[in-house]
Design a protein around this motif. Structure first.
Motif, PDB file in Angstrom:
ATOM      1  N   TYR A   1       0.847  -1.198   0.000  1.00  0.00           N
ATOM      2  CA  TYR A   1       0.000   0.000   0.000  1.00  0.00           C
ATOM      3  C   TYR A   1       0.883   1.248   0.000  1.00  0.00           C
ATOM      4  N   ALA A   2       0.454   2.260  -0.760  1.00  0.00           N
ATOM      5  CA  ALA A   2       1.019   3.602  -0.689  1.00  0.00           C
ATOM      6  C   ALA A   2      -0.107   4.518  -0.244  1.00  0.00           C
ATOM      7  N   GLY A   3      -0.029   5.006   0.973  1.00  0.00           N
ATOM      8  CA  GLY A   3      -1.176   5.673   1.556  1.00  0.00           C
ATOM      9  C   GLY A   3      -2.269   4.638   1.767  1.00  0.00           C
ATOM     10  N   GLU A   4      -3.473   4.935   1.280  1.00  0.00           N
ATOM     11  CA  GLU A   4      -4.566   3.976   1.364  1.00  0.00           C
ATOM     12  C   GLU A   4      -4.796   3.252   0.047  1.00  0.00           C
ATOM     13  N   THR A   5      -3.899   3.437  -0.923  1.00  0.00           N
ATOM     14  CA  THR A   5      -4.047   2.843  -2.246  1.00  0.00           C
ATOM     15  C   THR A   5      -3.291   1.527  -2.319  1.00  0.00           C
ATOM     16  N   LEU A   6      -3.976   0.490  -2.749  1.00  0.00           N
ATOM     17  CA  LEU A   6      -3.336  -0.809  -2.943  1.00  0.00           C
ATOM     18  C   LEU A   6      -2.542  -0.769  -4.242  1.00  0.00           C
ATOM     19  N   ILE A   7      -1.221  -0.902  -4.158  1.00  0.00           N
ATOM     20  CA  ILE A   7      -0.345  -0.820  -5.333  1.00  0.00           C
ATOM     21  C   ILE A   7      -0.185  -2.180  -5.994  1.00  0.00           C
ATOM     22  N   ASP A   8       0.046  -3.200  -5.192  1.00  0.00           N
ATOM     23  CA  ASP A   8       0.313  -4.521  -5.759  1.00  0.00           C
ATOM     24  C   ASP A   8       0.090  -5.572  -4.680  1.00  0.00           C
ATOM     25  N   ARG A   9      -0.095  -6.809  -5.101  1.00  0.00           N
ATOM     26  CA  ARG A   9      -0.185  -7.939  -4.186  1.00  0.00           C
ATOM     27  C   ARG A   9       0.545  -9.113  -4.804  1.00  0.00           C
ATOM     28  N   GLN A  10       1.236  -9.860  -3.925  1.00  0.00           N
ATOM     29  CA  GLN A  10       2.043 -10.989  -4.382  1.00  0.00           C
ATOM     30  C   GLN A  10       1.726 -12.203  -3.512  1.00  0.00           C
TER      31      GLN A  10
ATOM     32  N   GLY B   1       4.098  10.333  -5.398  1.00  0.00           N
ATOM     33  CA  GLY B   1       3.651  11.715  -5.464  1.00  0.00           C
ATOM     34  C   GLY B   1       4.588  12.635  -4.704  1.00  0.00           C
ATOM     35  N   GLU B   2       4.283  13.917  -4.701  1.00  0.00           N
ATOM     36  CA  GLU B   2       5.125  14.892  -4.015  1.00  0.00           C
ATOM     37  C   GLU B   2       4.984  14.759  -2.500  1.00  0.00           C
ATOM     38  N   GLY B   3       6.069  15.084  -1.806  1.00  0.00           N
ATOM     39  CA  GLY B   3       6.065  15.023  -0.347  1.00  0.00           C
ATOM     40  C   GLY B   3       6.349  13.619   0.157  1.00  0.00           C
ATOM     41  N   SER B   4       5.840  13.338   1.331  1.00  0.00           N
ATOM     42  CA  SER B   4       6.083  12.045   1.975  1.00  0.00           C
ATOM     43  C   SER B   4       4.892  11.115   1.777  1.00  0.00           C
ATOM     44  N   ILE B   5       5.195   9.865   1.557  1.00  0.00           N
ATOM     45  CA  ILE B   5       4.158   8.848   1.397  1.00  0.00           C
ATOM     46  C   ILE B   5       4.325   7.827   2.519  1.00  0.00           C
ATOM     47  N   ARG B   6       3.259   7.616   3.246  1.00  0.00           N
ATOM     48  CA  ARG B   6       3.253   6.584   4.290  1.00  0.00           C
ATOM     49  C   ARG B   6       2.742   5.291   3.657  1.00  0.00           C
ATOM     50  N   GLY B   7       3.603   4.295   3.639  1.00  0.00           N
ATOM     51  CA  GLY B   7       3.231   3.022   3.032  1.00  0.00           C
ATOM     52  C   GLY B   7       3.274   1.892   4.043  1.00  0.00           C
ATOM     53  N   ARG B   8       2.807   0.748   3.600  1.00  0.00           N
ATOM     54  CA  ARG B   8       2.850  -0.427   4.466  1.00  0.00           C
ATOM     55  C   ARG B   8       2.782  -1.690   3.626  1.00  0.00           C
ATOM     56  N   LEU B   9       3.352  -2.740   4.168  1.00  0.00           N
ATOM     57  CA  LEU B   9       3.230  -4.077   3.627  1.00  0.00           C
ATOM     58  C   LEU B   9       2.379  -4.886   4.589  1.00  0.00           C
ATOM     59  N   VAL B  10       1.365  -5.552   4.072  1.00  0.00           N
ATOM     60  CA  VAL B  10       0.425  -6.291   4.911  1.00  0.00           C
ATOM     61  C   VAL B  10       0.511  -7.765   4.554  1.00  0.00           C
ATOM     62  N   LEU B  11       0.746  -8.579   5.568  1.00  0.00           N
ATOM     63  CA  LEU B  11       0.853 -10.016   5.406  1.00  0.00           C
ATOM     64  C   LEU B  11      -0.504 -10.654   5.699  1.00  0.00           C
ATOM     65  N   ASP B  12      -1.006 -11.438   4.749  1.00  0.00           N
ATOM     66  CA  ASP B  12      -2.306 -12.097   4.899  1.00  0.00           C
ATOM     67  C   ASP B  12      -2.077 -13.612   4.891  1.00  0.00           C
ATOM     68  N   VAL B  13      -1.983 -14.198   6.091  1.00  0.00           N
ATOM     69  CA  VAL B  13      -1.741 -15.640   6.202  1.00  0.00           C
ATOM     70  C   VAL B  13      -2.637 -16.309   7.233  1.00  0.00           C
ATOM     71  N   GLY B  14      -3.282 -15.541   8.108  1.00  0.00           N
ATOM     72  CA  GLY B  14      -4.128 -16.132   9.135  1.00  0.00           C
ATOM     73  C   GLY B  14      -3.355 -16.892  10.193  1.00  0.00           C
ATOM     74  N   ASP B  15      -2.210 -16.344  10.634  1.00  0.00           N
ATOM     75  CA  ASP B  15      -1.412 -17.016  11.650  1.00  0.00           C
ATOM     76  C   ASP B  15      -1.943 -16.679  13.046  1.00  0.00           C
ATOM     77  N   ASP B  16      -1.245 -17.177  14.082  1.00  0.00           N
ATOM     78  CA  ASP B  16      -1.722 -17.010  15.455  1.00  0.00           C
ATOM     79  C   ASP B  16      -1.426 -15.635  16.031  1.00  0.00           C
ATOM     80  N   LEU B  17      -0.499 -14.889  15.425  1.00  0.00           N
ATOM     81  CA  LEU B  17      -0.124 -13.577  15.947  1.00  0.00           C
ATOM     82  C   LEU B  17      -0.209 -12.569  14.818  1.00  0.00           C
ATOM     83  N   GLU B  18      -1.229 -11.717  14.855  1.00  0.00           N
ATOM     84  CA  GLU B  18      -1.467 -10.773  13.767  1.00  0.00           C
ATOM     85  C   GLU B  18      -0.746  -9.444  13.958  1.00  0.00           C
ATOM     86  N   ALA B  19      -0.236  -9.194  15.158  1.00  0.00           N
ATOM     87  CA  ALA B  19       0.333  -7.877  15.440  1.00  0.00           C
ATOM     88  C   ALA B  19       1.577  -7.582  14.621  1.00  0.00           C
TER      89      ALA B  19
END
Length: 296
Positions: free
Chosen positions: A237-246, A266-284
């Protein structure tokens, strides 16, 4: 010559004719004596355990990331409350929570109600890693001000081996004659996490110039055989936009590397994140946050 003869029937009249009444009168006298003696007895703790049997207990609770699972944390809180309720009259206790750093939550207290309230209101899990040295050092410092000669550290943890920093542990100066008790609240589980992300902090064009590389790993504590063949997905994700999934599959080596194509910045700072979707025992630890800044 100075004694008067007493008939036998008069001697017999002095026998106990109502033993129950006599016992009740003796009991009344004893209760009266005890009532007057109580303030003195209380001052010297005669109405509680003797000073030699009283304890000073440090309740040391691991609040690291692995403890944040709902079932594990519920057992940790329950264990802390049980130890408070098991305190004898005259005992004192103190509550400390620790992860990478230690934090005393109470002072030395003999009131179980206040200690229980602190456990329910102030004890919280965190996203930090475990450092047993930090927790034990804080406990040792508090025990130096303990009032009772008998001292105990009651450690509540899930026994993560990553927290055993042997060099740091060897530096902890523990007072003599300290009893150590352990409550293991862990459970068999497996956990996938984003171990590492390689990306460039600052870019100078409208397109991020390199692939974003992420490594997904499995913790050593999992016990499910199927975990080594785990299937999952990582979303970028870049901001709230989903860029890609693998999609990915973790093989016998226990980790896999995933690469995302360059994306527009885009211009300025972009807050991004990588989200793991596996359904494991610890989501934090299934989310990895990053910031990319576009500069002139």
């Amino acid at each position: 010559m100075f004694l008067r003869r007493i008939p036998i029937h008069e001697v017999r009249r002095r026998n106990i004719r109502n033993p129950l009444l006599l016992l009740l009168r003796c009991l009344a006298i004893l209760l009266l004596v005890a009532a007057f003696a109580h303030p003195v007895a209380g001052f010297f703790h005669f109405d509680s355990a003797s000073a030699e049997l009283q304890q000073s207990v440090v309740i040391l609770v691991d609040r690291s990331l692995s403890m944040s699972r709902e079932s594990v944390w519920a057992r940790a809180v329950e264990a802390a409350e049980e130890r408070v309720q098991s305190l004898k009259p005259g005992d004192e206790a103190l509550l400390i929570q620790f992860a990478q750093q230690a934090e005393p939550l109470t002072g030395w207290d003999r009131q179980s109600s206040r200690l229980t309230r602190a456990i329910r209101d102030r004890l919280k899990p965190s996203a930090e890693s475990t450092s047993y040295a930090a927790g034990l050092e804080a406990a040792a410092q508090q025990l130096e001000q303990a009032a009772s000669p008998s001292k105990e550290i009651f450690l509540i943890t899930d026994l993560q081996s990553s927290g055993l920093e042997l060099d740091a542990m060897s530096q902890v100066q523990m007072p003599g004659d300290v009893r150590f008790a352990l409550r293991d609240v862990g459970e068999p589980a497996w956990n996938a996490f984003i171990e590492e992300v390689r990306l460039q902090r600052r870019v100078y064009s409208d397109t991020y110039p390199h692939p974003v590389v992420a490594r997904v790993s499995l913790s050593d504590s999992h016990e499910e055989p199927s975990a080594r063949e785990m299937l999952g997905e990582v979303q970028l994700y870049a901001g709230e936009t989903l860029i890609d999934r693998q999609s990915f599959e973790v093989g016998g080596e226990g980790s896999v590397t995933i690469a995302f194509d360059p994306f527009e910045v885009g211009e300025g700072s972009i807050r991004g994140r990588l989200v793991l979707d596996v359904g494991d025992d610890l989501e934090a630890d299934d989310v990895y946050y990053f910031v990319v800044e576009r500069a002139d």
